[in-house]
Design an enzyme around this catalytic site. Structure first.
Site, mmCIF file in Angstrom:
data_model
loop_
_atom_site.group_PDB
_atom_site.id
_atom_site.type_symbol
_atom_site.label_atom_id
_atom_site.label_comp_id
_atom_site.label_asym_id
_atom_site.label_seq_id
_atom_site.Cartn_x
_atom_site.Cartn_y
_atom_site.Cartn_z
ATOM 1 N N TYR A 17 -25.320 29.804 15.385
ATOM 2 C CA TYR A 17 -25.682 31.224 15.268
ATOM 3 C C TYR A 17 -24.610 32.185 15.533
ATOM 4 C CZ TYR A 17 -30.415 29.535 14.787
ATOM 5 O OH TYR A 17 -31.719 28.920 14.354
ATOM 6 N N ASN A 60 -34.785 35.130 5.731
ATOM 7 C CA ASN A 60 -34.179 34.591 4.605
ATOM 8 C C ASN A 60 -35.012 34.556 3.613
ATOM 9 O OD1 ASN A 60 -32.765 33.407 2.644
ATOM 10 N ND2 ASN A 60 -31.838 31.623 3.694
ATOM 11 N N CYS A 64 -30.151 28.338 5.319
ATOM 12 C CA CYS A 64 -30.323 28.627 6.646
ATOM 13 C C CYS A 64 -30.942 27.551 7.371
ATOM 14 C CB CYS A 64 -31.421 29.536 6.901
ATOM 15 S SG CYS A 64 -33.117 29.221 6.124
ATOM 16 N N HIS A 65 -31.039 26.304 6.713
ATOM 17 C CA HIS A 65 -31.241 25.130 7.793
ATOM 18 C C HIS A 65 -29.914 24.662 8.135
ATOM 19 C CE1 HIS A 65 -30.341 23.648 3.413
ATOM 20 N NE2 HIS A 65 -29.882 22.773 4.198
ATOM 21 N N GLU A 78 -28.790 16.020 3.773
ATOM 22 C CA GLU A 78 -27.517 16.167 3.544
ATOM 23 C C GLU A 78 -26.518 15.311 4.526
ATOM 24 O OE1 GLU A 78 -26.388 20.382 3.835
ATOM 25 O OE2 GLU A 78 -28.116 20.964 2.777
#
Length: 181
Positions: A115, A138, A146-147, A173
């Site tokens: 962040y 979002n 945003c993950h 991912e």
């Protein structure tokens, strides 16, 4: 609708993280909503109607939704690493939009950012909490990832889709190990 009236079309894509509502305007994808079961879907459609001034129309496979549906499904199947979609940013503005645009272009598949790091990237080194608020607002999660934003100590942080959904996306991912069940 030739009088300049707004057009909003929507559909629901089913995937490993549950149903996602996708909504698009002629400008681009405008909203992605997690856990789009009927009650959640109906509330989201009501918010879209109120914010965009148009009645959302269900239109799976339409010209506005075909590419978002195809790309989101491919991403969730592990077959797509980068989205190439037109986005309609009209549901977000100011600092939040600036942060989300940086996230969309500057944090690629398979990476994470803190962040505070994201706050520094947009010129607000003391703005980690404001970045958290931007993540929470979002309108395009998954596509605007945003993950991929985590706490500086390695914690997951919050997530509008729920922490289990965040874990699943990060595992997809390759950032976290796949869940055991």
């Amino acid at each position: 609708m030739g009088n300049g009236e707004q057009v909003v079309e929507w559909s629901v894509v089913r995937g490993t993280i549950g149903p996602l509502l996708l909504a698009a305007t002629p400008t681009g994808l405008v909203n992605v909503v997690f856990h789009a079961h009927p009650a959640v879907r109906d509330r989201a459609l009501g918010r879209l109607r109120d914010r965009l001034g148009a009645e959302p129309v269900e239109a799976p496979g339409s010209a506005l939704l075909a590419a978002p549906e195809r790309q989101v499904a491919a991403y969730l199947a592990g077959e797509l690493r980068e989205f190439s979609l037109a986005l309609d940013w009209s549901l977000i503005s100011g600092f939040h939009r600036e942060v989300l645009r940086e996230l969309a272009t500057g944090v690629p598949f398979g990476t994470v950012v803190g962040y505070g790091d994201l706050a520094r990237r947009v010129g607000r080194p003391d703005g980690a909490q404001a970045v958290g608020a931007a993540m929470g607002s979002n309108p395009l999660p998954v596509v605007v990832p945003c993950h991929r934003v985590v706490e500086s100590d390695g914690g997951l942080g919050g997530f509008g889709g729920g922490l289990e959904t965040k874990r699943q996306l990060l595992a997809l991912e390759g950032i976290l190990p796949q869940p055991l069940f």
